[in-house]
Design a protein around this motif. Sequence first.
Motif, PDB file in Angstrom:
ATOM      1  N   PHE A  45       3.250  14.080   0.360  1.00  0.00           N
ATOM      2  CA  PHE A  45       2.585  12.795   0.589  1.00  0.00           C
ATOM      3  C   PHE A  45       3.467  11.644   0.122  1.00  0.00           C
ATOM      4  CE2 PHE A  45      -1.741  14.960   0.606  1.00  0.00           C
ATOM      5  CZ  PHE A  45      -1.965  14.725   1.957  1.00  0.00           C
ATOM      6  N   SER A  46       4.156  11.843  -0.990  1.00  0.00           N
ATOM      7  CA  SER A  46       5.070  10.809  -1.491  1.00  0.00           C
ATOM      8  C   SER A  46       6.215  10.570  -0.508  1.00  0.00           C
ATOM      9  CB  SER A  46       5.627  11.216  -2.848  1.00  0.00           C
ATOM     10  OG  SER A  46       6.574  10.287  -3.283  1.00  0.00           O
ATOM     11  N   ILE A  47       6.745  11.640   0.044  1.00  0.00           N
ATOM     12  CA  ILE A  47       7.834  11.520   1.012  1.00  0.00           C
ATOM     13  C   ILE A  47       7.349  10.811   2.278  1.00  0.00           C
ATOM     14  CG2 ILE A  47       9.370  12.848   2.530  1.00  0.00           C
ATOM     15  CD1 ILE A  47       9.543  14.902   0.162  1.00  0.00           C
ATOM     16  N   TYR A  48       6.141  11.148   2.715  1.00  0.00           N
ATOM     17  CA  TYR A  48       5.569  10.465   3.878  1.00  0.00           C
ATOM     18  C   TYR A  48       5.403   8.965   3.595  1.00  0.00           C
ATOM     19  CZ  TYR A  48       2.371   9.091   7.581  1.00  0.00           C
ATOM     20  OH  TYR A  48       1.798   8.440   8.639  1.00  0.00           O
ATOM     21  N   PHE A  82       1.916   9.301  -5.712  1.00  0.00           N
ATOM     22  CA  PHE A  82       2.026  10.705  -5.335  1.00  0.00           C
ATOM     23  C   PHE A  82       3.246  11.381  -5.951  1.00  0.00           C
ATOM     24  CE2 PHE A  82      -0.812   9.647  -1.629  1.00  0.00           C
ATOM     25  CZ  PHE A  82      -1.847  10.480  -2.023  1.00  0.00           C
ATOM     26  N   MET A  83       4.347  10.627  -6.086  1.00  0.00           N
ATOM     27  CA  MET A  83       5.538  11.215  -6.703  1.00  0.00           C
ATOM     28  C   MET A  83       5.267  11.544  -8.170  1.00  0.00           C
ATOM     29  SD  MET A  83       8.518  12.446  -6.528  1.00  0.00           S
ATOM     30  CE  MET A  83       9.082  11.999  -4.924  1.00  0.00           C
ATOM     31  N   LEU A  84       4.673  10.590  -8.893  1.00  0.00           N
ATOM     32  CA  LEU A  84       4.358  10.849 -10.297  1.00  0.00           C
ATOM     33  C   LEU A  84       3.367  12.001 -10.446  1.00  0.00           C
ATOM     34  CD1 LEU A  84       4.150   7.247 -11.788  1.00  0.00           C
ATOM     35  CD2 LEU A  84       5.866   8.994 -12.264  1.00  0.00           C
ATOM     36  N   LEU A  85       2.323  11.992  -9.644  1.00  0.00           N
ATOM     37  CA  LEU A  85       1.341  13.082  -9.716  1.00  0.00           C
ATOM     38  C   LEU A  85       1.984  14.422  -9.374  1.00  0.00           C
ATOM     39  CD1 LEU A  85      -1.821  11.431  -8.110  1.00  0.00           C
ATOM     40  CD2 LEU A  85      -1.477  12.042 -10.519  1.00  0.00           C
ATOM     41  N   GLY A  86       2.862  14.407  -8.376  1.00  0.00           N
ATOM     42  CA  GLY A  86       3.535  15.641  -7.984  1.00  0.00           C
ATOM     43  C   GLY A  86       4.405  16.192  -9.097  1.00  0.00           C
ATOM     44  N   VAL A  87       5.194  15.342  -9.719  1.00  0.00           N
ATOM     45  CA  VAL A  87       6.086  15.782 -10.791  1.00  0.00           C
ATOM     46  C   VAL A  87       5.286  16.195 -12.025  1.00  0.00           C
ATOM     47  CG1 VAL A  87       7.873  14.997 -12.388  1.00  0.00           C
ATOM     48  CG2 VAL A  87       8.063  14.472  -9.961  1.00  0.00           C
ATOM     49  N   ILE A  88       4.306  15.391 -12.390  1.00  0.00           N
ATOM     50  CA  ILE A  88       3.514  15.670 -13.589  1.00  0.00           C
ATOM     51  C   ILE A  88       2.658  16.928 -13.413  1.00  0.00           C
ATOM     52  CG2 ILE A  88       1.600  14.797 -15.007  1.00  0.00           C
ATOM     53  CD1 ILE A  88       2.814  11.992 -14.622  1.00  0.00           C
ATOM     54  N   SER A  89       2.277  17.233 -12.189  1.00  0.00           N
ATOM     55  CA  SER A  89       1.387  18.381 -11.963  1.00  0.00           C
ATOM     56  C   SER A  89       2.120  19.723 -11.929  1.00  0.00           C
ATOM     57  CB  SER A  89       0.618  18.192 -10.656  1.00  0.00           C
ATOM     58  OG  SER A  89       1.489  18.307  -9.548  1.00  0.00           O
ATOM     59  N   LYS A 117       0.833  -1.210   0.000  1.00  0.00           N
ATOM     60  CA  LYS A 117       0.000   0.000   0.000  1.00  0.00           C
ATOM     61  C   LYS A 117       0.864   1.256   0.000  1.00  0.00           C
ATOM     62  CE  LYS A 117      -1.675   1.769   3.799  1.00  0.00           C
ATOM     63  NZ  LYS A 117      -2.337   2.006   5.060  1.00  0.00           N
ATOM     64  N   TRP A 118       1.866   1.298   0.867  1.00  0.00           N
ATOM     65  CA  TRP A 118       2.693   2.488   0.948  1.00  0.00           C
ATOM     66  C   TRP A 118       3.594   2.643  -0.275  1.00  0.00           C
ATOM     67  CZ3 TRP A 118       0.960   6.183   3.594  1.00  0.00           C
ATOM     68  CH2 TRP A 118       0.302   5.976   4.789  1.00  0.00           C
ATOM     69  N   THR A 119       4.006   1.531  -0.869  1.00  0.00           N
ATOM     70  CA  THR A 119       4.819   1.615  -2.087  1.00  0.00           C
ATOM     71  C   THR A 119       4.000   2.212  -3.227  1.00  0.00           C
ATOM     72  OG1 THR A 119       6.138  -0.290  -1.405  1.00  0.00           O
ATOM     73  CG2 THR A 119       6.195   0.292  -3.734  1.00  0.00           C
ATOM     74  N   ILE A 120       2.780   1.723  -3.397  1.00  0.00           N
ATOM     75  CA  ILE A 120       1.904   2.261  -4.440  1.00  0.00           C
ATOM     76  C   ILE A 120       1.614   3.732  -4.183  1.00  0.00           C
ATOM     77  CG2 ILE A 120      -0.455   2.141  -5.377  1.00  0.00           C
ATOM     78  CD1 ILE A 120      -0.227  -0.955  -4.956  1.00  0.00           C
TER      79      ILE A 120
END
Length: 188
Positions: A117-120, A88-95, A80-83
């Motif tokens: 959120f990705s870092i968390y 969140f990392m992809l969404l963060g970068v793409i956004s 769950k945390w890996t997904i």
Amino acid sequence: MNLSAQIKKYRARQGFSQEELAEKLYVSRQTISNWENERSYPDIHNLLLMSVLFNVSLDDLVKGDIEVMKNELEIAKLNKWTISMVTFMLLGVISIAPMMNWFGTKGLLVSFVLIVFSIYSTYKVENVKKKHDLKTYKEILAFQEGHQLTDDEKGEERKKNKYMKPIIFISSALIAGILTWIILSFFN
């Protein structure tokens, strides 16, 4: 391993047939079959008798279920945390580019929150890895499959993967930079 499998395993280890175990516990053969096929469960009296007959502690007889459930929960938590981390990392970068294009520099706040959120999520993944002493990809896969590597296998894997963290960090930073550049180019 669930209770039904534990009963079957210990019965076979002792060389008892279902009929023989039933006679020793003063129950029917069908009752033993029901226990082993998860149609019903033994009461505490029968669990105690079986622990004596099988020469195992009540914990060992019943705890197989608990240990497997704990491991399955840890595996589910890791997944769950890996997904969550990757998403969140992809969404963060793409956004980044669209948010800057639509809302100016204030739009970066959305990307920033997604990356936080990705870092968390990364922190949570690392906690699971630390708790189970998982340092290499092979160790993580073995954990997810429900077994552990021997100390020799761990040592070999860790020697091979000595420089993986810096390589992964640099690769991730490059990929994030390239994605950001592509997205910024697309929106400009």
